[in-house]
Design a protein around this motif. Structure first.
Motif, PDB file in Angstrom:
ATOM      1  N   GLU A 200       0.854  -1.173   0.014  1.00 19.20           N
ATOM      2  CA  GLU A 200      -0.001  -0.072  -0.030  1.00 19.20           C
ATOM      3  C   GLU A 200       0.944   1.526  -0.257  1.00 19.20           C
ATOM      4  O   GLU A 200       0.299   2.122  -0.207  1.00 19.20           O
ATOM      5  CB  GLU A 200      -0.992   0.139   1.371  1.00 19.20           C
ATOM      6  CG  GLU A 200      -1.740  -1.224   1.392  1.00 19.20           C
ATOM      7  CD  GLU A 200      -2.772  -1.358   0.035  1.00 19.20           C
ATOM      8  OE1 GLU A 200      -3.274  -0.497  -0.383  1.00 19.20           O
ATOM      9  OE2 GLU A 200      -2.721  -2.412  -0.406  1.00 19.20           O
ATOM     10  N   ASN A 201       2.018   1.108  -0.028  1.00 19.66           N
ATOM     11  CA  ASN A 201       3.054   2.149  -0.106  1.00 19.66           C
ATOM     12  C   ASN A 201       2.806   3.090  -1.378  1.00 19.66           C
ATOM     13  O   ASN A 201       2.714   2.613  -2.340  1.00 19.66           O
ATOM     14  CB  ASN A 201       4.382   1.772   0.166  1.00 19.66           C
ATOM     15  CG  ASN A 201       5.602   2.890  -0.027  1.00 19.66           C
ATOM     16  OD1 ASN A 201       5.815   3.568  -1.132  1.00 19.66           O
ATOM     17  ND2 ASN A 201       6.057   3.503   0.908  1.00 19.66           N
ATOM     18  N   MET A 202       2.753   4.249  -1.048  1.00 17.38           N
ATOM     19  CA  MET A 202       2.436   5.125  -2.201  1.00 17.38           C
ATOM     20  C   MET A 202       3.246   4.932  -3.469  1.00 17.38           C
ATOM     21  O   MET A 202       2.978   4.922  -4.687  1.00 17.38           O
ATOM     22  CB  MET A 202       2.221   6.654  -1.815  1.00 17.38           C
ATOM     23  CG  MET A 202       1.759   7.638  -2.934  1.00 17.38           C
ATOM     24  SD  MET A 202       1.323   9.177  -2.299  1.00 17.38           S
ATOM     25  CE  MET A 202       2.850   9.611  -1.439  1.00 17.38           C
ATOM     26  N   MET A 203       4.608   5.071  -3.006  1.00 16.90           N
ATOM     27  CA  MET A 203       5.622   5.264  -4.111  1.00 16.90           C
ATOM     28  C   MET A 203       5.662   3.685  -4.980  1.00 16.90           C
ATOM     29  O   MET A 203       6.091   3.526  -5.921  1.00 16.90           O
ATOM     30  CB  MET A 203       6.900   5.387  -3.543  1.00 16.90           C
ATOM     31  CG  MET A 203       6.966   7.068  -3.266  1.00 16.90           C
ATOM     32  SD  MET A 203       6.976   7.863  -4.866  1.00 16.90           S
ATOM     33  CE  MET A 203       8.058   7.282  -5.918  1.00 16.90           C
ATOM     34  N   HIS A 204       5.468   2.437  -3.988  1.00 13.66           N
ATOM     35  CA  HIS A 204       5.434   1.500  -4.815  1.00 13.66           C
ATOM     36  C   HIS A 204       4.239   1.126  -5.645  1.00 13.66           C
ATOM     37  O   HIS A 204       4.489   0.720  -6.828  1.00 13.66           O
ATOM     38  CB  HIS A 204       5.213   0.218  -3.591  1.00 13.66           C
ATOM     39  CG  HIS A 204       4.832  -1.012  -4.234  1.00 13.66           C
ATOM     40  ND1 HIS A 204       5.718  -1.785  -4.772  1.00 13.66           N
ATOM     41  CD2 HIS A 204       3.726  -1.828  -4.273  1.00 13.66           C
ATOM     42  CE1 HIS A 204       5.212  -2.989  -5.344  1.00 13.66           C
ATOM     43  NE2 HIS A 204       3.946  -3.003  -4.945  1.00 13.66           N
TER      44      HIS A 204
END
Length: 226
Positions: A200-204
């Motif tokens: 859920e990491n935005m950059m991922h």
């Protein structure tokens, strides 16, 4: 009249002196405690090695957040974890303050690495290499500012600002003048999940939709921003 003005001037200087001393004092311990960082990140936070990030001019809140993440294991790096483990909260604060108050250096004009050349193809002329680099940076500029609607890649400008200055209140990092090689590695690590344990990491979620060419293009473009 002159005597009165001199007296007032001296009085203001004396009142300002503690503040000045305090500002210098904040940089002093931070610089001393950052000495062990200089081997990779440069004495003033301007790394000379393209694989290691420049820290100079980075937002303090972001630096604090990253050092704490290395300490807790939320961000994985055996080298940084070992270094951060020995830092208490005060040291983390002072080191971050020191780098935040340092000025980041501009990068020299970018060049494409020799490895980009196809060994079986005829050698490229200087004009061809220049044109290829210009096209690459233009692609990166468009991706940075507009994203890619076809593949739902978000525009970088939304979080990192029009000149890659970052967002200080949100602790989004400044990216301008960063090494292209480091930016490529970082985006690739986000894409593969190496940089973050959370899907859920935005950059991922952004990087996983980017092609290797897009990662390279936007990294080269950002490296030229000042």
């Amino acid at each position: 009249m002159i005597k009165t003005l001199l007296t007032v001037s001296i009085s203001f200087a004396l009142l300002a002196a503690p503040g000045i001393a305090g500002a210098q004092g904040n940089a002093g311990p931070g610089k001393a405690k950052a000495a062990s960082c200089a081997g990779c990140h440069g004495e003033d936070g301007n790394s000379q090695m393209p694989g290691f990030p420049k820290l100079a001019g980075q937002h303090k809140a972001y630096l604090v957040k990253q050092l704490q993440a290395f300490k807790s294991g939320a961000r994985i790096s055996p080298m940084m974890a070992a270094l951060a483990a020995g830092l208490d909260d005060q040291a983390v604060d002072e080191i971050s303050e020191y780098y935040a108050n340092s000025k980041i250096s501009a990068n020299p004009p970018p060049v494409l690495p020799v490895s980009d050349d196809d060994d079986d193809a005829p050698a490229k002329t200087d004009d061809q290499k220049k044109a290829e680099l210009t096209t690459l940076i233009a692609q990166g500029s468009d991706l940075y500012r507009n994203g890619n609607l076809a593949t739902a890649v978000s525009a970088c400008v939304a979080c990192h600002g029009p000149y890659a200055e970052g967002n200080k209140p949100a602790a989004f990092p400044a990216l301008h003048s960063q090494h292209a090689d480091y930016l490529i590695k970082t985006l690739s690590d986000f894409k593969t999940g190496v940089r973050s344990k959370s899907k859920e990491n935005m950059m991922h979620m952004i990087a996983v939709k980017m092609s290797d060419q897009e990662i390279k293009a936007v990294a080269y473009y950002i490296s030229t921003l000042k």
